[in-house]
Motif scaffolding. Sequence first.
Motif, short mmCIF file in Angstrom:
data_model
loop_
_atom_site.label_atom_id
_atom_site.label_comp_id
_atom_site.label_asym_id
_atom_site.label_seq_id
_atom_site.Cartn_x
_atom_site.Cartn_y
_atom_site.Cartn_z
N GLY A 113 0.82 -1.21 0.00
CA GLY A 113 0.00 0.00 0.00
C GLY A 113 0.85 1.25 0.00
O GLY A 113 2.06 1.20 0.21
N GLY A 114 0.20 2.39 -0.19
CA GLY A 114 0.92 3.66 -0.26
C GLY A 114 1.53 4.09 1.06
O GLY A 114 2.42 4.93 1.08
N ILE A 115 1.04 3.52 2.19
CA ILE A 115 1.57 3.90 3.49
C ILE A 115 2.99 3.39 3.68
O ILE A 115 3.78 3.98 4.44
CB ILE A 115 0.66 3.37 4.63
CG1 ILE A 115 1.05 3.97 5.98
CG2 ILE A 115 0.70 1.86 4.68
CD1 ILE A 115 0.82 5.45 6.08
N VAL A 116 3.37 2.30 2.99
CA VAL A 116 4.71 1.72 3.16
C VAL A 116 5.80 2.70 2.72
O VAL A 116 6.74 2.96 3.47
CB VAL A 116 4.82 0.37 2.42
CG1 VAL A 116 6.26 -0.13 2.44
CG2 VAL A 116 3.91 -0.67 3.06
N THR A 188 12.22 3.58 -4.02
CA THR A 188 12.65 2.21 -3.71
C THR A 188 11.55 1.44 -3.00
O THR A 188 11.29 0.27 -3.32
CB THR A 188 13.92 2.24 -2.83
OG1 THR A 188 14.95 2.96 -3.50
CG2 THR A 188 14.41 0.83 -2.53
N ALA A 189 10.91 2.08 -2.02
CA ALA A 189 9.82 1.42 -1.30
C ALA A 189 8.64 1.13 -2.23
O ALA A 189 7.99 0.09 -2.10
CB ALA A 189 9.38 2.30 -0.13
N GLU A 190 8.36 2.03 -3.16
CA GLU A 190 7.27 1.79 -4.12
C GLU A 190 7.57 0.59 -5.01
O GLU A 190 6.65 -0.13 -5.41
CB GLU A 190 7.06 3.04 -4.97
CG GLU A 190 6.42 4.20 -4.24
CD GLU A 190 6.31 5.44 -5.10
OE1 GLU A 190 5.49 6.32 -4.78
OE2 GLU A 190 7.06 5.54 -6.09
N PHE A 191 8.83 0.39 -5.33
CA PHE A 191 9.22 -0.74 -6.18
C PHE A 191 8.78 -2.06 -5.55
O PHE A 191 8.32 -2.97 -6.24
CB PHE A 191 10.73 -0.73 -6.39
CG PHE A 191 11.25 -1.82 -7.29
CD1 PHE A 191 11.36 -1.61 -8.66
CD2 PHE A 191 11.61 -3.06 -6.79
CE1 PHE A 191 11.83 -2.61 -9.50
CE2 PHE A 191 12.08 -4.06 -7.62
CZ PHE A 191 12.19 -3.84 -8.98
N PHE A 192 8.90 -2.15 -4.24
CA PHE A 192 8.59 -3.40 -3.55
C PHE A 192 7.19 -3.46 -2.96
O PHE A 192 6.63 -4.55 -2.81
CB PHE A 192 9.59 -3.64 -2.41
CG PHE A 192 10.99 -3.89 -2.87
CD1 PHE A 192 11.36 -5.14 -3.33
CD2 PHE A 192 11.93 -2.88 -2.87
CE1 PHE A 192 12.66 -5.39 -3.77
CE2 PHE A 192 13.23 -3.10 -3.30
CZ PHE A 192 13.60 -4.36 -3.75
N ASN A 196 1.09 1.95 -6.95
CA ASN A 196 1.33 2.99 -7.96
C ASN A 196 2.55 3.80 -7.55
O ASN A 196 3.18 3.55 -6.54
CB ASN A 196 0.09 3.89 -8.12
CG ASN A 196 -0.30 4.56 -6.82
OD1 ASN A 196 0.27 4.31 -5.77
ND2 ASN A 196 -1.29 5.42 -6.87
N GLY A 197 2.88 4.81 -8.38
CA GLY A 197 4.05 5.61 -8.13
C GLY A 197 5.17 5.25 -9.11
O GLY A 197 5.08 4.26 -9.85
N ILE A 198 6.23 6.05 -9.10
CA ILE A 198 7.35 5.81 -10.03
C ILE A 198 7.99 4.46 -9.79
O ILE A 198 8.29 3.72 -10.73
CB ILE A 198 8.39 6.93 -9.88
CG1 ILE A 198 7.79 8.27 -10.30
CG2 ILE A 198 9.63 6.63 -10.73
CD1 ILE A 198 8.72 9.46 -10.06
N GLY A 199 8.23 4.11 -8.53
CA GLY A 199 8.84 2.83 -8.21
C GLY A 199 8.00 1.66 -8.69
O GLY A 199 8.53 0.65 -9.19
N ALA A 200 6.67 1.77 -8.55
CA ALA A 200 5.79 0.69 -9.01
C ALA A 200 5.83 0.56 -10.53
O ALA A 200 5.80 -0.56 -11.06
CB ALA A 200 4.36 0.98 -8.54
N ARG A 201 5.92 1.68 -11.24
CA ARG A 201 6.01 1.63 -12.69
C ARG A 201 7.33 1.00 -13.14
O ARG A 201 7.38 0.27 -14.13
CB ARG A 201 5.85 3.04 -13.29
CG ARG A 201 4.47 3.63 -13.10
CD ARG A 201 3.38 2.84 -13.83
NE ARG A 201 3.50 2.93 -15.26
CZ ARG A 201 2.86 3.81 -16.01
NH1 ARG A 201 2.04 4.69 -15.45
NH2 ARG A 201 3.01 3.82 -17.32
N ILE A 202 8.39 1.30 -12.43
CA ILE A 202 9.68 0.67 -12.73
C ILE A 202 9.59 -0.83 -12.53
O ILE A 202 10.08 -1.62 -13.36
CB ILE A 202 10.80 1.27 -11.85
CG1 ILE A 202 11.08 2.71 -12.29
CG2 ILE A 202 12.08 0.44 -11.94
CD1 ILE A 202 12.10 3.43 -11.43
#
Length: 238
Positions: A113-116, A188-192, A196-202
């Motif tokens: 989730g986005g809170i992470v 980095t956190a979004e990646f894992f 959504n977010g830049i990390g999630a798109r990567i």
Amino acid sequence: MKRLWTALPFLICLIAWQLLFLLNGGRVIPAPSETFMALARILSQPDAWLEIAATLSRGAGGLALGSLAGILAGIAVGRHPHFMDAITPVVTLVQSCPPIVWISMLLVWLSVGGIVPLMVTFLSVVPVLFITTANAVRALDERWFDVAHIYRIPYLKQLRKIILPGIAQGLAAGFSYAFGIAWKVTATAEFFGAPNGIGARIFNNYRNLNLPELFAWTLVIAILGITLETTVVRKLRK
């Protein structure tokens, strides 16, 4: 001439990138032209700007909360050396843990989730601002507080007239460092652990082996970093 020297590192990187593409035949590194076309395509999509906004909002939220907590705790502890000596090792332990440790724990506790990303940024910023603030408060001239005690100046006035002006320079340096790492930790956190977010798109492009868009989103992070460095962080350092 100054602009030429500024552009020279980017030109060297671009030439090296093209050479690496030619050497591997596009198997692991896309051509710069493909990447820039993918970047233009991404930035032309309204949804992409929502992804960028999500990353910036999480980074800004984590930075704001972490800065507030770190500064307040640092001011409270900095005036008490024994308490500061006792708590500093714990803060150093938190600071020494890489973001991936906090990401793993928060994914277990909070799920995806986005809170992470926000919490990981918070945990990365707090130690920096706490140690910077506490050391700056500890270095203040004790005679100012003796005078304040003699004249019975209220604590809030001491905070406004003595503590905050006295720690401003050190606080600016710590805040500029925290500002510089916040968006990187967020991505980095979004990646894992974010939908959504830049990390999630990567992560999505990595999973689909879409190299041009993978590199394009990486360029988005680089552009954001350069923009924040030149518009905010550099001014704070000055």
